[in-house]
Design a protein around this motif. Structure first.
Motif, PDB file in Angstrom:
ATOM      1  N   LYS A 294       0.682  -1.372  -0.072  1.00 42.83           N
ATOM      2  CA  LYS A 294      -0.102   0.024   0.086  1.00 42.83           C
ATOM      3  C   LYS A 294       0.908   1.298  -0.045  1.00 42.83           C
ATOM      4  CE  LYS A 294      -3.877  -1.846   2.023  1.00 42.83           C
ATOM      5  NZ  LYS A 294      -4.602  -2.405   0.939  1.00 42.83           N
TER       6      LYS A 294
ATOM      7  N   GLY B 179      -6.741  -7.503  -5.311  1.00 43.91           N
ATOM      8  CA  GLY B 179      -6.082  -6.426  -5.801  1.00 43.91           C
ATOM      9  C   GLY B 179      -5.402  -6.191  -7.367  1.00 43.91           C
TER      10      GLY B 179
ATOM     11  N   ASN C  85      -7.489  -1.059  -3.207  1.00 42.33           N
ATOM     12  CA  ASN C  85      -6.655  -2.336  -3.646  1.00 42.33           C
ATOM     13  C   ASN C  85      -6.280  -2.287  -4.649  1.00 42.33           C
ATOM     14  OD1 ASN C  85      -9.429  -2.505  -4.616  1.00 42.33           O
ATOM     15  ND2 ASN C  85      -9.615  -5.027  -3.958  1.00 42.33           N
TER      16      ASN C  85
END
Ligand SMILES: O=CC(=O)O
Length: 313
Positions: free
Chosen positions: A118, A252, A273
């Motif tokens: 992330k 994702g 995501n």
């Protein structure tokens, strides 16, 4: 060579334009009101086309220039050129392989890391002064089972990088590659997806690989799985990808390419995501300079009657 007419179909790297302009009689299609307006006046002057993935050479373009001898693409991919037509008319074609391999492979790994760890979200977290509490835990990339679709130059470079992250590597391609060493071969992409945690699309686009990643492949990868695409948008059935992401059937995605660039499905923009980049896999200064040199060198070789450096046809 100054009298040889070369047409660039759209704006590309500035250095490429400069190099072409200093050697050939360069025409820039974007300076004309339309393709028709250009070809009406200059069709006979054009002996070479310089194209890219945004605006290639379809049958109509090729047929519009009766003296066309060569199409030199500022890309490794060839899906924007009607190769059949070029072959039929004896028109040479060159591309820019090898020089961009490292950058595109780097981009694939960067996207995988960005999705799992992330990176864009945590960057935003710091920059928007949200760091008043701990950032939520992310997911490990090292050691994930990586499945690569297409083990050509770029796929192999991705495999090498992912292996350095301790990832077991598997691949799918038309045939097993004897040089693939320890990587596991799956003749069926469904089996590759079912046995991977990250599926990286790195093959070339053709009739066989159009929508090679369909709903079944996405479902085989599953809700924890991540897809990375640095190939072409048309490798993936995009509406299926979007609904799988929205419905949580896929974990994702890291996408550098899209089915209808520069249009990106609205739904993807709001998904946490998903990490999106604007088809920039090879876009570093160093590589773009090398690609420009190769485009120019191929044209020079052709017009001097020498062998092309990176011939396709
Ligand atoms: O997409 C980029 C290329 O084909 O070089």
């Amino acid at each position: 060579m100054e009298s040889i007419g070369v047409l660039m179909t759209c704006e590309m790297h500035g250095e490429l334009e400069e190099k072409l302009a200093s050697r050939f009689k360069l025409f820039k299609l974007w300076n004309y009101p339309s393709f028709q307006a250009f070809s009406k006046t200059h069709a006979n002057s054009i002996r070479a086309l310089v194209v890219n993935t945004k605006l290639g050479a379809d049958v109509n373009t090729i047929d519009s220039f009766p003296n066309l001898e060569i199409v030199s693409t500022y890309s490794v991919g060839l899906d924007h050129i009607d190769l059949k037509k070029c072959k039929e008319k004896g028109i040479r074609v060159s591309n820019t392989p090898d020089v961009l391999t490292d950058d595109v492979a780097d981009q694939a790994i960067a996207l995988a890391l960005a999705v799992f760890r992330k990176i864009p979200q945590s960057d935003r977290f710091v920059k928007t002064a949200m760091w008043t509490s701990d950032y939520p835990l992310t997911t490990k990339f090292s050691g994930k089972a990586v499945g690569i679709v297409g083990l050509g130059r770029i796929g192999s470079a991705i495999a090498k990088r992912a292996a350095a992250f301790g990832c077991p590597i598997s691949y799918h391609s038309r045939s097993e590659k004897p040089e693939a060493g320890p990587y596991k071969y799956y003749p069926n992409i469904l089996d590759l997806a079912a046995n991977s945690q990250v599926l990286i699309v790195a093959c070339s686009l053709n009739e066989q690989t159009y929508h090679i990643v369909n709903r079944n492949v996405i479902d085989a990868l599953g809700p924890e799985g991540v897809i990375v695409n640095i190939g072409r948008g048309k490798h993936i059935d995009e509406p299926e990808l979007v609904s799988a992401l929205v419905e949580g059937r896929l974990g994702g995605a890291g996408l550098d390419v899209f089915e209808n660039e520069p249009n990106v499905p609205e739904e993807l923009l709001g998904l946490e995501n998903v990490v999106l980049t604007p088809h920039v896999g090879s876009d570093t200064v160093e590589t773009c300079n090398d690609m420009a040199d190769l485009v120019v060198a191929n044209l020079e070789a052709h017009f001097l009657g020498k062998p092309l450096l990176t011939p396709v046809l």
